[in-house]
Design an enzyme around this catalytic site. Structure first.
Site, PDB file in Angstrom:
ATOM      1  N   ASP A 220       0.177  -8.880  -3.827  1.00 55.01           N
ATOM      2  CA  ASP A 220      -0.955  -8.226  -4.483  1.00 55.01           C
ATOM      3  C   ASP A 220      -1.409  -8.981  -5.737  1.00 55.01           C
ATOM      4  O   ASP A 220      -0.580  -9.461  -6.515  1.00 55.01           O
ATOM      5  CB  ASP A 220      -0.519  -6.805  -4.874  1.00 55.01           C
ATOM      6  CG  ASP A 220      -1.579  -6.036  -5.626  1.00 55.01           C
ATOM      7  OD1 ASP A 220      -2.625  -5.744  -5.026  1.00 55.01           O
ATOM      8  OD2 ASP A 220      -1.359  -5.730  -6.819  1.00 55.01           O
ATOM      9  N   GLU A 293      -3.262 -12.095  -1.750  1.00 51.86           N
ATOM     10  CA  GLU A 293      -4.558 -11.528  -2.130  1.00 51.86           C
ATOM     11  C   GLU A 293      -5.058 -12.218  -3.391  1.00 51.86           C
ATOM     12  O   GLU A 293      -4.451 -12.101  -4.457  1.00 51.86           O
ATOM     13  CB  GLU A 293      -4.430 -10.029  -2.402  1.00 51.86           C
ATOM     14  CG  GLU A 293      -5.772  -9.396  -2.772  1.00 51.86           C
ATOM     15  CD  GLU A 293      -5.643  -8.157  -3.656  1.00 51.86           C
ATOM     16  OE1 GLU A 293      -6.512  -7.283  -3.554  1.00 51.86           O
ATOM     17  OE2 GLU A 293      -4.689  -8.069  -4.457  1.00 51.86           O
TER      18      GLU A 293
END
EC number: 3.2.1.20
Length: 574
Positions: A220, A293
């Site tokens: 993330d 990401e």
């Protein structure tokens, strides 16, 4: 005479024989947002047992691997992205035994489980942070602390840096008598990766879950992990203004040149990949993978793959289409963005295609419900990895949620005038399984977010019975991905005028497949002989959407293919 823009690309994947291809290289990845997938215990929130119960559905639609948004112990200030125990399961989702049962069932179905790993920060309720705030020697530098500066007798944060969730990136801690850094919510203090002990502690977290049976991680918010190093006095510079934004609390008010995409970020990704390789060697079996990401410049993203001496992320998410395609984009724009990735990708690496996730408006709401099949054809038809966010396969759309009912902290920290621009709640609503109460998601009287009002028309059960439903078109596209041409073939991508996107997949000795997408509302007549080489005089319809008057196995002449408004089809040579 149509104006032809040919941005052709013959992508030599240079893959070995099919039996040797790594499972992920042509895999179908599916994102599950656990709170909204399936509630097994009637509390209105999805859970691990619910996911386990519905794994056969993932098998039905041909999913290779599913990544789960965070399921770890958390106070839920950001719905799990604020992790308090990096090696524990939050009770709202179940127990470690439930997770182990999920892994066992997934293994039976040959579906790999990928976990969401949040390296940038923990919860402020994490034991590490509690100890750091108390000044314990082992943990005092686990986070980024600064006593601030005194201006006219008033203590202020050390820099002007702004949080993604609005306001200062610094919050005062009374116990420590210092400010701590948080690029996101104040309850999400940033870890200090300039401390080698932090790097080792987080690598140990990866090892723990890999040994449990996870097949990798979606990492993330990677660009936020590092800030520019402090100077000799322990201070950082302010970030410059973005003159286009007037709201001084808004994240985009500043240009984030010191708090994102620092060069050390790539080194950390490479270090995490080393852990993957280490566990591969220790446990054997199929490859384990990293998905990263990063909404970063393309030249930076390409370095996520590796740098020639270090391996990186196998799947650095390709957000070109997700972030840049708009409702008004023409075929030239689609083609350009596809080429951006294919033409810049390092040799020997694998592309991936993404149109949706839990942070962005759904395809049907962002681009139009009549383009859902077209977007799925792009994701499933181009070479490499396909990525689908739960519900996009059946055409779920955003659900409007009032200010009073909004729960997303990114929106709640704004105001009634701004929240709709910031909220992510509309794309996180419960999965629509059937026309039963709460769309078959839960038997609770109230679900954590409201169910879409159209759930009786848009749900898995209903769409299974409609020949050209979004779900059944998706399943046909998935079945096609087993063809050698789609697994190993070259690709040529072009825009045929402003309205038609076309791409051809070809492999010597096998059928070629041509995808044609009419993005807009004009009727188009296409002479494919003038666009692609080495195609047969006649072509056969393999997949059609509900805008087409053609049916599967119909034939057409290559020099006169008629496309109706918003029609999207896959043709094959005969």
């Amino acid at each position: 005479m149509f104006k032809l823009l040919v941005l052709s690309c013959l992508l030599a994947l240079a893959l070995p024989s099919l039996a040797e291809v790594g499972w992920w290289k042509t895999g179908q990845f599916y994102q599950i947002y656990p709170r909204s997938f399936k509630d097994s215990d009637g509390d209105g929130v999805g859970d691990l047992i619910g996911i386990t119960q519905q794994l056969p559905y993932l098998k039905e639609i041909g999913i290779t691997a599913t990544w789960l948004s965070p399921i770890f112990t958390s106070p839920m200030a950001d719905f799990g992205y604020d992790v308090a125990d990096l090696k524990g399961i939050d009770p709202i989702f179940g127990t470690m035994e439930d997770f182990e049962a999920l892994l066992a069932r997934a293994k039976e179905l040959d579906i790999k489980i990928i976990l969401d790993f949040v390296p940038n920060h923990t919860s402020d309720e994490c034991d590490w942070f509690i100890r750091s705030a108390a000044g314990e020697e082992e943990y005092k530098d686990f986070y980024v602390w600064h006593t601030g500066k005194v201006v006219n007798g008033i203590r202020q944060p050390p820099t002007n840096w702004l949080s993604v969730f609005r306001g200062s990136m610094w919050t005062w801690n009374e116990q420590r008598q210092a400010y701590y850094l948080h690029q996101f919510h104040a309850k999400q203090p940033d870890l200090n990766y300039r401390n080698p002990k932090v790097v080792e502690a987080m690598k140990d977290v990866l090892r723990f879950w890999l040994r449990k049976g996870a097949y990798g991680f979606r990492i993330d918010a990677v660009p936020h992990v590092y800030e520019i190093p402090a100077d000799a006095d322990g201070n950082w510079p302010d970030e410059p203004r973005n003159e286009d934004v007037s709201d001084p609390e808004d994240y985009t008010y500043l240009q984030h040149i010191y708090t994102t995409d620092q060069p050390e970020t790539l080194e950390l990704v490479y270090a995490f990949r080393d852990v993957i390789e280490e566990i591969d060697a220790e446990l054997g079996g199929d490859d384990r993978v990293l998905l990263t990401e990063a909404y970063s410049p393309l030249d930076v993203l390409m370095q996520y793959y590796g740098n020639g001496t270090h391996l990186g992320s196998q799947i650095p998410f390709n957000f070109e289409l997700l972030a840049k395609i708009s409702y008004s984009s023409d075929a030239y724009h689609y083609s350009e963005l596809i080429h951006n990735w294919l033409d810049n990708m390092p040799e020997g690496q694998v592309a991936n295609w993404v149109f949706g996730n839990h942070d962005q408006s759904r395809i049907g709401s962002r681009l139009g419900a009549d383009r859902i099949d077209a977007c799925n054809m792009i994701v499933m038809g181009l070479p490499g990895v396909s990525v689908t966010y739960q519900g996009e396969e059946m055409g779920m759309t955003d659900v409007w949620i009032s200010w009073e009912d909004t729960v997303d902290p990114q929106a709640c920290q704004s105001n009634e005038q701004e929240f709709e621009r910031l909220t992510r709640d509309p794309v996180r609503t419960p999965f629509q399984w059937s026309d039963e109460v709460n769309a078959g998601f839960s038997n609770a009287s109230v679900t954590w977010l409201p169910v879409a009002s159209n759930y009786k028309l848009v749900n898995v059960k209903k769409e299974r019975g409609i020949a050209l439903s979004h779900l059944n078109v998706y399943k046909q596209l998935r079945a096609l991905r087993d063809e050698p041409t789609l697994k190993q073939g070259d690709v040529s991508v072009t825009a045929i005028g402003p309205n038609v996107l076309a791409f051809k997949r070809s492999l010597t000795g096998y059928k070629s497949y041509i995808t044609l997408i009419n993005i807009n509302d004009d009727v188009e007549s296409i002479d494919l002989d003038s666009v692609f080489t080495s195609i047969s005089t006649q072509l056969q319809y393999v997949v059609v959407n509900d805008k087409s008057v053609r049916r599967k196995n119909d034939l057409t002449f290559a020099n006169s293919v008629l496309l109706l408004p918003k029609e999207a089809v896959v043709l094959s040579t005969v």
